[in-house]
Design an enzyme around this catalytic site. Structure first.
Site, short mmCIF file in Angstrom:
data_model
loop_
_atom_site.label_atom_id
_atom_site.label_comp_id
_atom_site.label_asym_id
_atom_site.label_seq_id
_atom_site.Cartn_x
_atom_site.Cartn_y
_atom_site.Cartn_z
N ARG A 104 -44.91 -5.48 1.61
CA ARG A 104 -46.34 -5.35 1.32
C ARG A 104 -47.12 -5.49 2.62
O ARG A 104 -46.99 -6.49 3.34
CB ARG A 104 -46.78 -6.44 0.33
CG ARG A 104 -48.23 -6.29 -0.02
CD ARG A 104 -48.74 -7.28 -1.05
NE ARG A 104 -50.18 -7.19 -1.03
CZ ARG A 104 -51.02 -8.19 -1.23
NH1 ARG A 104 -50.56 -9.39 -1.53
NH2 ARG A 104 -52.31 -7.99 -1.16
N HIS A 158 -57.79 -5.91 2.89
CA HIS A 158 -57.38 -7.32 2.94
C HIS A 158 -58.37 -8.07 3.84
O HIS A 158 -58.00 -8.62 4.87
CB HIS A 158 -55.95 -7.41 3.48
CG HIS A 158 -55.23 -8.67 3.09
ND1 HIS A 158 -54.08 -8.70 2.36
CD2 HIS A 158 -55.55 -9.98 3.32
CE1 HIS A 158 -53.69 -9.96 2.18
NE2 HIS A 158 -54.56 -10.75 2.75
N ASN A 179 -57.21 -7.37 -2.05
CA ASN A 179 -56.44 -8.60 -2.06
C ASN A 179 -57.33 -9.78 -2.38
O ASN A 179 -58.35 -9.99 -1.72
CB ASN A 179 -55.79 -8.85 -0.69
CG ASN A 179 -55.00 -10.14 -0.69
OD1 ASN A 179 -53.98 -10.24 -1.36
ND2 ASN A 179 -55.50 -11.15 0.01
N GLU A 180 -56.96 -10.57 -3.37
CA GLU A 180 -57.61 -11.83 -3.70
C GLU A 180 -59.14 -11.77 -3.70
O GLU A 180 -59.79 -12.44 -2.89
CB GLU A 180 -57.12 -12.93 -2.75
CG GLU A 180 -55.62 -13.11 -2.82
CD GLU A 180 -55.12 -14.37 -2.08
OE1 GLU A 180 -55.89 -14.95 -1.31
OE2 GLU A 180 -53.97 -14.76 -2.31
N ASN A 227 -50.99 -13.44 -7.07
CA ASN A 227 -50.54 -14.27 -5.96
C ASN A 227 -50.58 -15.70 -6.47
O ASN A 227 -51.64 -16.17 -6.89
CB ASN A 227 -51.48 -14.16 -4.76
CG ASN A 227 -51.59 -12.75 -4.20
OD1 ASN A 227 -50.85 -11.85 -4.62
ND2 ASN A 227 -52.49 -12.56 -3.26
N GLU A 246 -47.72 -12.19 -3.99
CA GLU A 246 -47.54 -13.25 -2.99
C GLU A 246 -47.08 -14.52 -3.67
O GLU A 246 -47.55 -14.84 -4.77
CB GLU A 246 -48.86 -13.60 -2.26
CG GLU A 246 -49.37 -12.54 -1.34
CD GLU A 246 -50.69 -12.93 -0.66
OE1 GLU A 246 -50.99 -14.13 -0.55
OE2 GLU A 246 -51.42 -12.01 -0.27
N TRP A 295 -56.10 -17.24 9.00
CA TRP A 295 -57.55 -17.31 8.80
C TRP A 295 -58.16 -18.58 9.40
O TRP A 295 -57.95 -18.81 10.59
CB TRP A 295 -57.90 -17.17 7.31
CG TRP A 295 -57.15 -16.03 6.66
CD1 TRP A 295 -56.12 -16.15 5.77
CD2 TRP A 295 -57.32 -14.60 6.87
NE1 TRP A 295 -55.67 -14.89 5.40
CE2 TRP A 295 -56.38 -13.93 6.05
CE3 TRP A 295 -58.19 -13.82 7.65
CZ2 TRP A 295 -56.27 -12.54 6.00
CZ3 TRP A 295 -58.09 -12.44 7.59
CH2 TRP A 295 -57.15 -11.83 6.78
#
Ligand SMILES: *[C@@H]1O[C@H](CO)[C@@H](O)[C@H](O)[C@H]1NC(C)=O
Ligand SMILES: *[C@@H]1O[C@H](CO)[C@@H](O)[C@H](O)[C@H]1NC(C)=O
Ligand SMILES: *[C@@H]1O[C@H](CO)[C@@H](O)[C@H](O)[C@H]1NC(C)=O
Ligand SMILES: *[C@@H]1O[C@H](CO)[C@@H](O)[C@H](O)[C@H]1NC(C)=O
Ligand SMILES: *[C@@H]1O[C@H](CO)[C@@H](O)[C@H](O)[C@H]1NC(C)=O
Length: 526
Positions: A111, A157, A202-203, A345, A419, A478
């Site tokens: 991924r 993302h 993503n998220e 995730n 994830e 991050w």
């Protein structure tokens, strides 16, 4: 007698599988004594995951434009642990080496995400397309395919092109919807012939909550009353809902573009959601017990239910009133059934304590769900276990419970675990290769979670079809910079970013070495 029974059972399993794989009985699990790939249904996909900004580096190469996270970490170094993703782990130059690691793991899929600022350096096609950027992802995808690794590609993302932030504040503006659709359409047309698994976002929960409610992640916005956040703009309890509203509309537009893309036929699109599992803080308190469904409506249903029913969960609409934007009937139509599978995730769980009297003068997402997130239960227990160097509590039961909940609540759809993984941090002194590769806690975490997923599939009959470990490599985490490590491979940041195999990688390799790889079974369907 026992043998006869066994043979009969074996025959039935084979017949069931050949006859109709999608029976009401759910997934078919082969008999096995030791947990490995061979214990899972035939064709199950195992992989590893990454995101562009966290691994690529090379931020000034191939005409790449600045993204939200480049600029954010430069402007607010303390919010990125004084670190930047300029070099990250140099995946941009070393992807061939890293694909060999994926191969040595016996993994089936990878991924990755595409950085928008590499393709459209200034956020829109009319402002220029980077041919070097477009080519980079072709080369990467081709190299994966050549090595028998199936690419799963995330369109976004978190790395919005900075020009769109400067022009109209990115996802705070509904103008993002049109620009996102153009970008998504472009990457579908470009790569959709060879990439058949896509994740638009993503998220979304983390993006909207951490970025616009509590100010922990870029663009770091929140109200003054958010403790210790040092935000320089924002409106908690408002912007987060606006951002998600635009994001969901952008998703629906991208989904429509995908369905119109001729060369994308046979592909699937979903979102990677990131719910925690919740347990009541006080098991004897009915309000705490009842708060779990509400907590999940807010954390998961917000973006998941909306792509199924076409509107926000009723409970969110009731509680939030005018603070939750409304979809037009056209938008609802596009949102309805706008995902082909449910991406999840999962990392950890937390206790939920019911809140009776929210402080309406200080709206905040968590308070809006009328709960407080509690690390300790009423009788002072932690949830699961947490090694001293672990980023989050380890609670594999929560994973199984979450999967069962999603199956029951959202109509037994196909689920893919996009994830799952274990983060740890060491003091500067103890962060050595020797310590890092002896990651027995991560190995234990993976064993526990693979077992929980096995139970969800083989006992609870949840239709999970794939599983990705976050992450292949340690990377730029991050707000925690390089201090939190999640990789199966250790990165020696002090020594030319050398990759070192950890215990967890050895375990995954052995786990995947048994049974039959999907690429060897029924290639056409995968
Ligand atoms: C699980 O989902 C996949 C994809 O939709 C489907 O092909 C398969 O039949 C499902 N399996 C079961 C057991 O329902
Ligand atoms: C907020 O600012 C204070 C004082 O400058 C600093 O000590 C603290 O680390 C900052 N917090 C964050 C999350 O950046
Ligand atoms: C960033 O650097 C400053 C100054 O050296 C230091 O006080 C602060 O603790 C650092 N912040 C983080 C999150 O590492
Ligand atoms: C909970 O446990 C901690 C130590 O683990 C202790 O300091 C604290 O007093 C306990 N609290 C209650 C309410 O028992
Ligand atoms: C650093 O690693 C890269 C990629 O493996 C390699 O090409 C390069 O020669 C190495 N540099 C040094 C100084 O060892």
């Amino acid at each position: 007698m026992a043998l006869q029974k066994f043979l009969l059972l074996g025959l039935l399993l084979v017949l069931t599988f050949v006859g109709s794989p999608a029976t009401a009985d759910g997934p078919v699990c082969p008999p096995s004594t030791k947990l490995s790939r061979a214990s899972f249904p035939e064709g199950f996909i195992f992989g590893t995951a990454t995101a562009a900004f966290q691994v690529e580096g090379a931020i000034n190469e191939g005409c790449r434009g600045p993204s939200l996270w480049d600029v954010y970490c430069k402007r607010h170094p303390q919010k990125c642990s004084n670190q930047t993703g300029d070099v990250a782990v140099d995946f941009f130059h070393r992807y061939k080496e890293d694909i060999q690691l994926m191969k040595s793991l016996n993994s089936d899929a990878f991924r990755m995400s595409i950085a928008w600022s590499r393709i459209f350096p200034h956020g829109r096609k009319e402002k220029g397309v980077s041919q070097a950027g477009v080519q980079f992802y072709h080369d990467l995808i081709d190299e994966l395919l050549k090595n028998g690794i199936t690419p799963f590609v995330t369109v976004f993302h978190w790395d919005t092109p900075q020009d769109l932030e400067d022009e109209y504040q990115g996802f705070l503006s509904e103008r993002i919807v049109k620009d996102f659709r153009e970008y998504a359409e472009f990457v579908f047309q470009e790569y959709g012939g060879k990439v058949k698994h896509w994740i638009t976002f993503n998220e979304p929960w983390v993006f909207a909550h951490a970025g616009y409610d509590v100010g922990k992640k870029a663009p770091g916005r929140c109200s003054d009353y958010v403790k210790d956040a040092n935000c320089t703009g924002g409106r908690s309890g408002h912007e987060t809902y606006l951002v998600s509203h635009n994001l969901l509309n952008a998703h629906a537009e991208a989904y429509e573009a995908f369905k119109n893309c001729v060369k994308c036929k046979g592909g699937k699109v979903g979102i990677a959601h990131s719910p925690a599992w919740f347990e009541p803080k006080d098991f004897n308190n009915k309000n705490d017990a009842d708060s779990i469904g509400r907590a999940l409506d807010f954390m998961l249903g917000w973006h998941l239910e909306t792509t199924i029913s076409g509107d926000y969960p009723p409970r969110m609409r009731e509680i939030l009133g005018y603070r939750l934007p409304q979809f037009s009937s056209e938008q609802k139509r596009k949102l309805k059934n706008s995902a082909d599978f449910i991406g999840l995730n999962y990392y950890s769980s937390i206790f939920s304590e019911h809140v009776d009297q929210p402080d309406h003068s200080k709206p905040l997402f968590k308070q809006d769900s009328l709960i407080v997130w509690k690390p300790k239960s009423a009788d002072n227990y932690s949830i699961g276990s947490q090694p001293s160097t672990g980023a989050l509590p380890v609670y594999a039961q929560g994973f199984r419970k979450l999967l069962k909940y999603v199956k029951e609540k959202y109509g037994n759809q196909e689920i893919m675990i996009m994830e799952n993984g274990y983060g740890e941090h060491f003091t500067d002194d103890s962060d050595t290769v020797e310590v890092g590769i002896a990651d027995h806690n991560r190995k234990y975490y993976l064993q526990r979670h693979l077992l929980a997923m096995y139970e969800a599939i083989c006992i609870d009959k949840v239709n999970v079809t794939g599983y990705f470990i976050w992450s292949l490599l340690d990377n730029f985490e991050w707000e925690n910079g390089y201090k939190h490590r999640f990789g199966l491979y250790y990165i020696d940041y002090k020594n030319n970013l050398t990759r070192h195999e950890k215990e967890s990688a050895k375990y995954y390799k052995e786990f995947l070495g048994q049974g039959v790889r999907p690429s060897l079974i029924k290639r056409d369907e995968l």
